[in-house]
Structure formats: structure tokens, C-alpha cells
Design a protein around this motif. Sequence first.
Motif, PDB file in Angstrom:
ATOM      1  N   HIS A 113       9.523  19.805   9.061  1.00 35.46           N
ATOM      2  CA  HIS A 113      10.013  21.168   8.818  1.00 35.46           C
ATOM      3  C   HIS A 113      11.528  21.154   8.611  1.00 35.46           C
ATOM      4  O   HIS A 113      12.047  21.793   7.690  1.00 35.46           O
ATOM      5  N   ILE A 118      15.894  22.834   0.998  1.00 34.18           N
ATOM      6  CA  ILE A 118      15.786  24.156   0.379  1.00 34.18           C
ATOM      7  C   ILE A 118      17.064  24.963   0.584  1.00 34.18           C
ATOM      8  O   ILE A 118      17.526  25.654  -0.335  1.00 34.18           O
ATOM      9  N   SER A 128       9.076  18.845  -0.456  1.00 35.03           N
ATOM     10  CA  SER A 128      10.210  19.745  -0.673  1.00 35.03           C
ATOM     11  C   SER A 128      10.458  20.000  -2.160  1.00 35.03           C
ATOM     12  O   SER A 128      10.838  21.113  -2.552  1.00 35.03           O
ATOM     13  N   LEU A 144       8.261  22.781  -3.290  1.00 40.59           N
ATOM     14  CA  LEU A 144       8.703  24.074  -2.785  1.00 40.59           C
ATOM     15  C   LEU A 144       9.914  24.584  -3.558  1.00 40.59           C
ATOM     16  O   LEU A 144      10.013  25.780  -3.866  1.00 40.59           O
ATOM     17  N   ASN A 182      12.603  19.476   5.193  1.00 35.52           N
ATOM     18  CA  ASN A 182      12.315  20.349   4.051  1.00 35.52           C
ATOM     19  C   ASN A 182      13.242  21.556   4.011  1.00 35.52           C
ATOM     20  O   ASN A 182      13.717  21.967   2.944  1.00 35.52           O
ATOM     21  N   ALA A 183      13.499  22.147   5.187  1.00 35.78           N
ATOM     22  CA  ALA A 183      14.345  23.333   5.250  1.00 35.78           C
ATOM     23  C   ALA A 183      15.767  23.026   4.787  1.00 35.78           C
ATOM     24  O   ALA A 183      16.385  23.831   4.073  1.00 35.78           O
ATOM     25  N   VAL A 197       9.582  27.352   6.178  1.00 37.35           N
ATOM     26  CA  VAL A 197       9.364  26.177   5.334  1.00 37.35           C
ATOM     27  C   VAL A 197       8.303  25.285   5.963  1.00 37.35           C
ATOM     28  O   VAL A 197       8.438  24.851   7.108  1.00 37.35           O
ATOM     29  N   SER A 204       3.864  26.946   3.905  1.00 39.11           N
ATOM     30  CA  SER A 204       5.084  27.728   3.769  1.00 39.11           C
ATOM     31  C   SER A 204       4.777  29.213   3.597  1.00 39.11           C
ATOM     32  O   SER A 204       3.842  29.587   2.877  1.00 39.11           O
TER      33      SER A 204
END
Length: 394
Positions: A251, A258, A366, A369, A254-255, A361, A329
Amino acid sequence: MSTITQLIHSIPVDELTGAIAVPIYQTSTFVQEAPGVNKGFDYARTNNPTRQTLENIVAQLEGGETGIAFSSGLAAIDAILKLLQAGDEIVAVDDIYGGAFRLFSKVYEKFGIKVHYVDTADLQAVVNAITPATRLIWLETPTNPTLKISDISAIAAIAKAHQCWLCVDNTFASPVLQQPLLQGADIVVHSATKYLGGHSDLIAGVVVTRNKTLGAEIKFYQNACGAILSPFDSFLLIRGIETLHLRVKQHCANALAIAQYLEQHPAVDKVFYPGLSSHPGHALAKKQQKGFGGIVSFTLKEDTDEAAQAFVTSTHYFKLAESLGGIKSLLCHPASMTHKSIPDEKRRAAGVADSLIRLSVGLEESDDLITDLAQAFKSAEKKLPSVLSTSNIL
């Protein structure tokens, strides 16, 4: 022993059968040898073996003495507020979860409990809000949804000096990233629906206390008021916790990717993510957390409800829904969803703008997304070309 290994092996093997998974004790009552003579269980509202195992695991995760599991996060918050009485006061974070605000303002204020909302990232504001009647300081850090960071250790010292409790809602960080009790807090609360469960398949809340006396008081309200977590949901929550460390790690990764993408996007005004060096709480988050979490919020340059609505109805992988912390997500528009119960003026003053969008997220790749967000900007521009110019998308 590492914390991950310790967690996995804190989940006991069933002594009766050798089952490696915690059994679901789906029973309402327990046979007693004589009146008051039993094996530690008499009625399942009071205690249940599956729920007790969960409560012990969560207490260990948070470094506390007592864990108490409830049927929802709000039921957990409600039990904590029952420690108070008419005339007591609370100092609460201004950027507060809408459900907690509703409970404070619509339920407990009419019983004579007053709440002062302040920016708890400002230590002097916390001190200034305390009165002789203050009994509880209520933190979220990071906050929902603007991800403000408050200094837990410093506010714990303030609480101790004024003889009041400090409760930290640790839902966003999870005990993998932050353990407020070890930083001086008295109580930790979670909407276990979110990261602890992690699969969007249960509703649950947990409280952990630093000492047994306070834990026993909250445990009393769990039994007296009856908002208990069922055996099956306790089992699901244990299963979710088993993979918590792995999920939170992804998490976070990926966050961050983004947040970095959004920070340079021409249609975005502000990005709220403590992992970015531009975030005002970055240094403090780096100090008191082991990672920056899986929630990213951002506002659009056109700060209107219409612009946000156009965006949140244009994604594919990010599903428009309440809640957060699951493997898939999600995104939401707090002004019209999670924080709708907060008056507009108070909501905006706390930083929850009309165009603010919150991303939970998930665990997808990633790159996929980011591609989804990019196409959502383009799609939203077609709906509202005057307010969502996405030219020069990188």
C-alpha cells in the motif's frame, strides 16, 4: 525475533485439536460445572474464545495491555466516550472523521459533553483549548482525509500534565507503521474494517489500552452495552491481520508512486501525502511512523463539487465507494460522502475542500493505477472542459 515472526506465531494453535487456524466458536453460551464455575466463558456477549484470541493479538500488535473488539469502529469510539460524564470536555482534531463528528455532536453533546475542535498539528492550539474540565484529547494522525500529522509524544506529555487521557485513532497508519501507546497515548482505536481486516468483507472496531485498569472499564461497557464482534468476524479479522505487514508495505509503495504522479499533474492543486517532502508534516511522520500509509488525497485547481464529481465517476480500477484499506483501490468525494455530516463551513475550515478527492490505494500494480488516473482526468475534461484542463499530461 522480528515483529512479523512474532505476530504470526502469536496466533495460537488450538490446544484441543491442533488446528493451525483459530477455530470459530459459534456458540451463544457455555456449559458450567457449577454456578459460576466454568472454563473462563459463561455467555458469548461477555466473552468468546475466538474474539478473545483476536483481542489478545491486537493488544500485542499495539504494544498494549488490553484489547477489546466491537461490532464497528463507531461502536469502539462510543465505548471510549462512555468513560466520560456530563460536564466533561474533549479536545478533538478539527480534521476529524465525519462519523466521529456526528457521534460527538449529535449524541454526546446533548448529554453535556462539550467538544473543542482544533488543529492538533499546532501544539499551542491544543494547550489553549484545554480547560479544567478537559478529560480527553482525541487525535487522528494521519487525519482523515487531509493527512495532517500530529506529534503523539508531545501531545501525550500535554495530556499527562493536564491529567486527561489521550486517544489516538490509528486506523490510517495501522500498528505496522505506528504504535501510539509506545509514544505515550493511553488509548488506541481502530476501524478494523479498514487495514486490519484489509479485504472489504467485514465491519469491526477495536480498542487497545496501555493499562489494564482503563481496559477493564472499556471492557465493562463492551459487555454492558453489547456491541460485540461476532465469532465469524473475529475469525475474518485474525485472518486479515496475518498478512497485514505485507499488505501495508505494498500500500505504501503504491501510494507514494501515485502521490508523486499527482504532484506534477497540471489539473491538481494540492496533494496530501506525508511521504512527499512538500507535506508540512513530512519530517514528523518520518520520525514517528515506519512508513507513510496507503491514503492519498488531492484537490483540483478548480475547487468545485462539479469538478470532483466529474473525476470520481470516471475511474475504472479505483471504485467509487465509502471505506478504505482494502486490497482493491477505492476513491471517494469526502464533501458529499464520508464528511457530509460535517457542516460545510466547518469542513472547509478544516481543509476538506469541495474538490478534495481521497484515494485508498490498493494492491494493484502502481503503473495500472496511474494509467487509470490519467484516463480519468481526460474523461473528466470531456465532461467539464472549462474546469479540468489536462493539457501537457506527463
